[in-house]
Motif scaffolding. Structure first.
Motif, PDB file in Angstrom:
ATOM      1  N   THR A   1      25.634  11.020  -5.601  1.00  0.00           N
ATOM      2  CA  THR A   1      26.649  10.174  -4.981  1.00  0.00           C
ATOM      3  C   THR A   1      25.986   9.304  -3.926  1.00  0.00           C
ATOM      4  N   GLY A   2      26.745   8.322  -3.418  1.00  0.00           N
ATOM      5  CA  GLY A   2      26.206   7.449  -2.381  1.00  0.00           C
ATOM      6  C   GLY A   2      25.823   8.197  -1.126  1.00  0.00           C
ATOM      7  N   LYS A   3      26.575   9.254  -0.786  1.00  0.00           N
ATOM      8  CA  LYS A   3      26.276  10.024   0.415  1.00  0.00           C
ATOM      9  C   LYS A   3      25.003  10.841   0.279  1.00  0.00           C
ATOM     10  N   GLN A   4      24.502  10.990  -0.949  1.00  0.00           N
ATOM     11  CA  GLN A   4      23.277  11.756  -1.164  1.00  0.00           C
ATOM     12  C   GLN A   4      22.052  10.867  -1.323  1.00  0.00           C
ATOM     13  N   VAL A   5      22.232   9.576  -1.110  1.00  0.00           N
ATOM     14  CA  VAL A   5      21.092   8.646  -1.117  1.00  0.00           C
ATOM     15  C   VAL A   5      20.670   8.432   0.325  1.00  0.00           C
ATOM     16  N   PHE A   6      19.485   8.850   0.660  1.00  0.00           N
ATOM     17  CA  PHE A   6      19.019   8.686   2.040  1.00  0.00           C
ATOM     18  C   PHE A   6      18.192   7.407   2.175  1.00  0.00           C
ATOM     19  N   GLY A   7      18.499   6.631   3.219  1.00  0.00           N
ATOM     20  CA  GLY A   7      17.635   5.528   3.618  1.00  0.00           C
ATOM     21  C   GLY A   7      17.839   4.219   2.890  1.00  0.00           C
ATOM     22  N   SER A   8      18.990   4.013   2.250  1.00  0.00           N
ATOM     23  CA  SER A   8      19.168   2.771   1.480  1.00  0.00           C
ATOM     24  C   SER A   8      19.130   1.537   2.386  1.00  0.00           C
ATOM     25  N   ARG A   9      19.736   1.622   3.553  1.00  0.00           N
ATOM     26  CA  ARG A   9      19.733   0.467   4.467  1.00  0.00           C
ATOM     27  C   ARG A   9      18.320   0.185   4.974  1.00  0.00           C
ATOM     28  N   MET A  10      17.617   1.231   5.328  1.00  0.00           N
ATOM     29  CA  MET A  10      16.244   1.063   5.798  1.00  0.00           C
ATOM     30  C   MET A  10      15.373   0.475   4.692  1.00  0.00           C
ATOM     31  N   ALA A  11      15.569   0.940   3.467  1.00  0.00           N
ATOM     32  CA  ALA A  11      14.774   0.441   2.350  1.00  0.00           C
ATOM     33  C   ALA A  11      15.002  -1.044   2.135  1.00  0.00           C
ATOM     34  N   HIS A  12      16.256  -1.495   2.227  1.00  0.00           N
ATOM     35  CA  HIS A  12      16.543  -2.924   2.082  1.00  0.00           C
ATOM     36  C   HIS A  12      15.942  -3.727   3.232  1.00  0.00           C
ATOM     37  N   ARG A  13      15.857  -3.107   4.410  1.00  0.00           N
ATOM     38  CA  ARG A  13      15.361  -3.829   5.574  1.00  0.00           C
ATOM     39  C   ARG A  13      13.839  -3.973   5.558  1.00  0.00           C
ATOM     40  N   ILE A  14      13.126  -2.917   5.154  1.00  0.00           N
ATOM     41  CA  ILE A  14      11.660  -2.962   5.271  1.00  0.00           C
ATOM     42  C   ILE A  14      10.957  -3.192   3.941  1.00  0.00           C
ATOM     43  N   GLY A  15      11.656  -2.986   2.828  1.00  0.00           N
ATOM     44  CA  GLY A  15      11.006  -3.142   1.533  1.00  0.00           C
ATOM     45  C   GLY A  15      10.965  -4.591   1.077  1.00  0.00           C
ATOM     46  N   ASP A  16      10.012  -4.911   0.219  1.00  0.00           N
ATOM     47  CA  ASP A  16      10.009  -6.228  -0.420  1.00  0.00           C
ATOM     48  C   ASP A  16      11.166  -6.339  -1.398  1.00  0.00           C
ATOM     49  N   SER A  17      11.625  -5.208  -1.914  1.00  0.00           N
ATOM     50  CA  SER A  17      12.875  -5.118  -2.658  1.00  0.00           C
ATOM     51  C   SER A  17      13.328  -3.672  -2.609  1.00  0.00           C
ATOM     52  N   ALA A  18      14.599  -3.444  -2.910  1.00  0.00           N
ATOM     53  CA  ALA A  18      15.128  -2.080  -2.924  1.00  0.00           C
ATOM     54  C   ALA A  18      16.242  -2.000  -3.948  1.00  0.00           C
ATOM     55  N   ALA A  19      16.191  -0.970  -4.774  1.00  0.00           N
ATOM     56  CA  ALA A  19      17.232  -0.711  -5.767  1.00  0.00           C
ATOM     57  C   ALA A  19      17.765   0.695  -5.550  1.00  0.00           C
ATOM     58  N   VAL A  20      19.059   0.882  -5.809  1.00  0.00           N
ATOM     59  CA  VAL A  20      19.713   2.173  -5.613  1.00  0.00           C
ATOM     60  C   VAL A  20      20.505   2.520  -6.862  1.00  0.00           C
ATOM     61  N   THR A  21      20.409   3.788  -7.268  1.00  0.00           N
ATOM     62  CA  THR A  21      21.227   4.278  -8.381  1.00  0.00           C
ATOM     63  C   THR A  21      21.980   5.518  -7.929  1.00  0.00           C
ATOM     64  N   THR A  22      23.202   5.676  -8.430  1.00  0.00           N
ATOM     65  CA  THR A  22      23.967   6.904  -8.225  1.00  0.00           C
ATOM     66  C   THR A  22      24.603   7.295  -9.549  1.00  0.00           C
ATOM     67  N   GLU A  23      24.683   8.591  -9.764  1.00  0.00           N
ATOM     68  CA  GLU A  23      25.224   9.066 -11.025  1.00  0.00           C
ATOM     69  C   GLU A  23      26.712   8.784 -11.154  1.00  0.00           C
TER      70      GLU A  23
END
Length: 296
Positions: A147-169
């Motif tokens: 779930t979205g609540k079990q994804v850690f660091g998505s905001r940080m990843a978008h901020r510091i990464g050259d790109s960031a992708a997120v998947t949830t079941e």
């Protein structure tokens, strides 16, 4: 700076809720100055007079120079030991050993890196991302969870990464699906040349498989495996052993805490975790079990 781990009584600075997890910041200068991405710390739980003898092992999310040196870890409250940690408050003390284990191996030249994480274990990728950026590498994230609540660091990843992708079941954040299913597209989109992973063991197995299909080297951090096996963190209890295929073609049983937690994904015999393969060096021989079988 010495690579020797230290044991220290660390002061709790903060414990905060982050989605389904807890983030704890500890004042531990001697550990912070020695830390390299991929290493972990082992925390004693239950207090001075507890009967809980086994430490809890966590990857390090972040180290800072604040208060002489702080170390932040992220964990899920899943059992009495982690519940005790989650209940600590500012100025409480925790006995900590670290940094422990072998870190991620870093590329010699700037390359395009894909960092793949799941659950609280993905927190260990952010210290790595900072180091890779300072070496001139591109850093792309792929994070996942049920779930979205079990994804850690998505905001940080978008901020510091050259790109960031997120998947949830369940599709509550990012695209619906699994990290393993999304990896081929992300590799193609980013032009990744090397893959780093941290998270549940099943996720690391998928990371290794997909990276291999693209001919990419992979390094995986088996922090979750350490937690699940109840490891001591210092290579004494031998509960975190797993079969590793060596460059010489010989399988040896290694300790995830001392010989890892970072290992080459293609060297781990994922299908034989929890067993001692009979072709492993020094494996016991049992009458009636065919050559190439497994000892459980």
């Amino acid at each position: 700076m010495s690579d020797t781990p230290v044991q220290t009584s660390a002061t709790v600075l903060t414990v905060r809720q982050v989605q389904d997890y807890h983030a704890m910041t500890l004042v531990a200068p001697a550990i912070a100055e020695r830390f390299r991405p991929g290493q972990f710390v082992a925390l004693a739980v239950g207090g001075e007079h507890t009967g809980r003898l086994v430490r809890r092992c966590f990857g390090v999310y972040e180290v800072k120079s604040d208060y002489g040196g702080t170390v932040e870890v992220v964990f899920a409250d899943t059992e009495p030991g982690t519940a005790w940690l989650a209940g600590l408050r500012s100025r409480d003390k925790v006995d900590v050993i670290g940094p422990l284990g072998r870190p991620f191996r870093l590329p010699r030249d700037p390359v395009t890196c894909l960092l793949v994480g799941g659950g609280p274990g993905g927190a260990a990728l952010f210290a790595l991302a900072d180091t890779l950026h300072r070496r001139g590498c591109q850093v792309h994230f792929l994070l996942g969870g049920r779930t979205g609540k079990q994804v850690f660091g998505s905001r940080m990843a978008h901020r510091i990464g050259d790109s960031a992708a997120v998947t949830t079941e369940d599709g509550s954040m990012g695209e619906r699906g699994t990290v393993g299913a999304a990896m081929p597209r992300v590799i193609a989109d980013t032009g990744a040349e090397v893959v780093y992973g941290c998270g549940p063991t099943d996720l690391l197995r998928s990371i290794t498989r997909v990276a291999g299909e693209f001919g990419l080297p992979s390094q995986v951090c088996l922090e979750e495996f350490l937690q699940r096996t109840g490891a001591c963190g210092i290579g004494v209890c031998m509960t975190c052993v797993l079969p590793l295929h060596g460059e010489d073609g010989v399988t040896r049983m290694v300790r995830a805490c001392a010989d890892g937690p970072v290992l080459r994904g293609d060297r781990v015999r994922w299908g034989d975790l929890g067993t001692i393969p009979f072709d492993a060096l020094g494996a016991p021989r049992v009458l009636g079990v065919p050559e190439g079988g497994r000892a459980r």
